[in-house]
Design an enzyme around this catalytic site. Sequence first.
Site, PDB file in Angstrom:
ATOM      1  N   TRP A   1       4.336  38.023  22.521  1.00 18.89           N
ATOM      2  CA  TRP A   1       5.681  37.431  22.491  1.00 18.89           C
ATOM      3  C   TRP A   1       5.822  36.356  21.420  1.00 18.89           C
ATOM      4  O   TRP A   1       6.926  35.861  21.178  1.00 18.89           O
ATOM      5  CB  TRP A   1       6.025  36.846  23.867  1.00 18.89           C
ATOM      6  CG  TRP A   1       6.094  37.864  24.973  1.00 18.89           C
ATOM      7  CD1 TRP A   1       5.919  39.231  24.863  1.00 18.89           C
ATOM      8  CD2 TRP A   1       6.360  37.617  26.353  1.00 18.89           C
ATOM      9  NE1 TRP A   1       6.050  39.829  26.085  1.00 18.89           N
ATOM     10  CE2 TRP A   1       6.326  38.853  27.034  1.00 18.89           C
ATOM     11  CE3 TRP A   1       6.613  36.461  27.104  1.00 18.89           C
ATOM     12  CZ2 TRP A   1       6.546  38.981  28.406  1.00 18.89           C
ATOM     13  CZ3 TRP A   1       6.832  36.577  28.472  1.00 18.89           C
ATOM     14  CH2 TRP A   1       6.800  37.828  29.110  1.00 18.89           C
ATOM     15  N   LYS A   2       4.733  35.945  20.825  1.00 18.52           N
ATOM     16  CA  LYS A   2       4.754  34.888  19.790  1.00 18.52           C
ATOM     17  C   LYS A   2       5.496  33.650  20.314  1.00 18.52           C
ATOM     18  O   LYS A   2       5.437  33.364  21.508  1.00 18.52           O
ATOM     19  CB  LYS A   2       5.357  35.433  18.497  1.00 18.52           C
ATOM     20  CG  LYS A   2       4.668  36.741  18.063  1.00 18.52           C
ATOM     21  CD  LYS A   2       5.010  37.194  16.691  1.00 18.52           C
ATOM     22  CE  LYS A   2       4.280  38.508  16.419  1.00 18.52           C
ATOM     23  NZ  LYS A   2       4.450  38.970  15.063  1.00 18.52           N
TER      24      LYS A   2
ATOM     25  N   HIS B   1      -5.070  36.335  14.896  1.00 19.77           N
ATOM     26  CA  HIS B   1      -3.794  36.958  14.549  1.00 19.77           C
ATOM     27  C   HIS B   1      -3.387  36.540  13.137  1.00 19.77           C
ATOM     28  O   HIS B   1      -3.630  35.403  12.730  1.00 19.77           O
ATOM     29  CB  HIS B   1      -2.710  36.568  15.560  1.00 19.77           C
ATOM     30  CG  HIS B   1      -1.445  37.332  15.325  1.00 19.77           C
ATOM     31  ND1 HIS B   1      -0.514  36.941  14.398  1.00 19.77           N
ATOM     32  CD2 HIS B   1      -1.000  38.497  15.850  1.00 19.77           C
ATOM     33  CE1 HIS B   1       0.469  37.846  14.385  1.00 19.77           C
ATOM     34  NE2 HIS B   1       0.193  38.793  15.266  1.00 19.77           N
TER      35      HIS B   1
ATOM     36  N   GLU C   1      -3.839  45.196  12.098  1.00 25.87           N
ATOM     37  CA  GLU C   1      -2.447  44.865  11.819  1.00 25.87           C
ATOM     38  C   GLU C   1      -2.283  44.546  10.335  1.00 25.87           C
ATOM     39  O   GLU C   1      -2.539  43.412   9.914  1.00 25.87           O
ATOM     40  CB  GLU C   1      -2.024  43.635  12.630  1.00 25.87           C
ATOM     41  CG  GLU C   1      -2.119  43.833  14.121  1.00 25.87           C
ATOM     42  CD  GLU C   1      -1.219  42.864  14.876  1.00 25.87           C
ATOM     43  OE1 GLU C   1      -0.295  43.336  15.547  1.00 25.87           O
ATOM     44  OE2 GLU C   1      -1.417  41.642  14.753  1.00 25.87           O
TER      45      GLU C   1
ATOM     46  N   GLY D   1       6.393  42.375  11.543  1.00 31.96           N
ATOM     47  CA  GLY D   1       7.724  41.771  11.580  1.00 31.96           C
ATOM     48  C   GLY D   1       8.598  42.132  10.396  1.00 31.96           C
ATOM     49  O   GLY D   1       9.647  41.531  10.183  1.00 31.96           O
TER      50      GLY D   1
ATOM     51  N   SER E   1       5.238  46.278  13.364  1.00 32.23           N
ATOM     52  CA  SER E   1       6.505  46.991  13.488  1.00 32.23           C
ATOM     53  C   SER E   1       6.415  48.254  14.340  1.00 32.23           C
ATOM     54  O   SER E   1       7.034  49.276  14.026  1.00 32.23           O
ATOM     55  CB  SER E   1       7.097  47.296  12.104  1.00 32.23           C
ATOM     56  OG  SER E   1       7.344  46.082  11.408  1.00 32.23           O
TER      57      SER E   1
ATOM     58  N   GLY F   1       4.811  43.242  18.662  1.00 34.97           N
ATOM     59  CA  GLY F   1       5.449  41.927  18.579  1.00 34.97           C
ATOM     60  C   GLY F   1       6.901  42.028  18.999  1.00 34.97           C
ATOM     61  O   GLY F   1       7.237  42.060  20.186  1.00 34.97           O
ATOM     62  N   GLY F   2       7.800  42.121  18.010  1.00 33.30           N
ATOM     63  CA  GLY F   2       9.246  42.097  18.244  1.00 33.30           C
ATOM     64  C   GLY F   2       9.719  43.012  19.357  1.00 33.30           C
ATOM     65  O   GLY F   2      10.513  42.596  20.218  1.00 33.30           O
TER      66      GLY F   2
HETATM   67  P1  PGA Z   1       5.667  43.087  15.097  1.00 33.04           P
HETATM   68  O1  PGA Z   1       4.408  42.113  15.341  1.00 33.04           O
HETATM   69  O2  PGA Z   1       5.535  44.210  16.093  1.00 33.04           O
HETATM   70  O3  PGA Z   1       6.867  42.230  15.334  1.00 33.04           O
HETATM   71  O4  PGA Z   1       5.560  43.580  13.700  1.00 33.04           O
HETATM   72  C1  PGA Z   1       3.136  42.620  15.630  1.00 33.04           C
HETATM   73  C2  PGA Z   1       2.147  41.500  15.808  1.00 33.04           C
HETATM   74  O5  PGA Z   1       2.205  40.517  15.064  1.00 33.04           O
HETATM   75  O6  PGA Z   1       1.278  41.547  16.692  1.00 33.04           O
END
Ligand code: PGA
Length: 253
Positions: free
Chosen positions: A10-11, A97, A169, A175, A215, A236-237
Amino acid sequence: MRKPFVAGNWKMNTDSHSSVALAEAVAAGSSGFAGSSVDVAVIPPFVYLQAVAKAVSSSHIGLGSQDIYFEQNGAFTGEISALMLKDIGCTYVLCGHSERRHVIGETDELVNKKITAAIAGGLLPIFCVGELIEQRKAEKTTEVITQQIEAGLAGLSTEKVSAVTIAYEPVWAIGTGLTATSEQAQETHCLIRQLLAKMYSEQLAQEIRIQYGGSVKPGNAAELMAQKDVDGLLVGGASLKADDFLAIIQAAA
Ligand code: PGA
């Protein structure tokens, strides 16, 4: 066989209400398959960990932390230890990360200390690696990933490394809406598995789970998961919307 593993990072998002609502929606929507055909974890900000722990307590959703410090306790203002994370019910912890490496400035050495402390404290690290766009364009992906894996796992025995999930990643895919193609993901995952076979054993390499992140969306999850060496997804998002995250979990299950 490697059980698929999907984690939602969720950052620095959600608040005290939306974190609990999101966790409850994910727990309810995945009750049919989480834990049996796919492992699922949510990784909220530190301050909402306890509330989310309660929200998922009667489900098969695991709880993860976005970071950790390598000491157990003491004069380390602002930091959180493995002991504390364990104490409030965390199972997983992200280490290395790309946002911590490239925004905060964490080095491979620091990441190694964090992974080591996490395992010593009984947590399961999700160890993130990935190349920058310049490095990919300069055909340095293999070199960068090899360096990150060797340095990040330095000094850890085969037994300890078996607690680790690797997350590949590519930094340029995080993102940005740009996803690695399934071929690019498979190629790097295969490279990581071969490297682990050389560093530890063929058995460890076959057993360890390697997630793809960058993504990931409901529309590309199934194709990524269809790759031989892609064992899960770090999202993430799209993990901030229960419906999207549930569709991704279902694609992986
Ligand atoms: P994202 O992030 O799916 O928004 O690209 C992935 C992550 O940083 O773990």
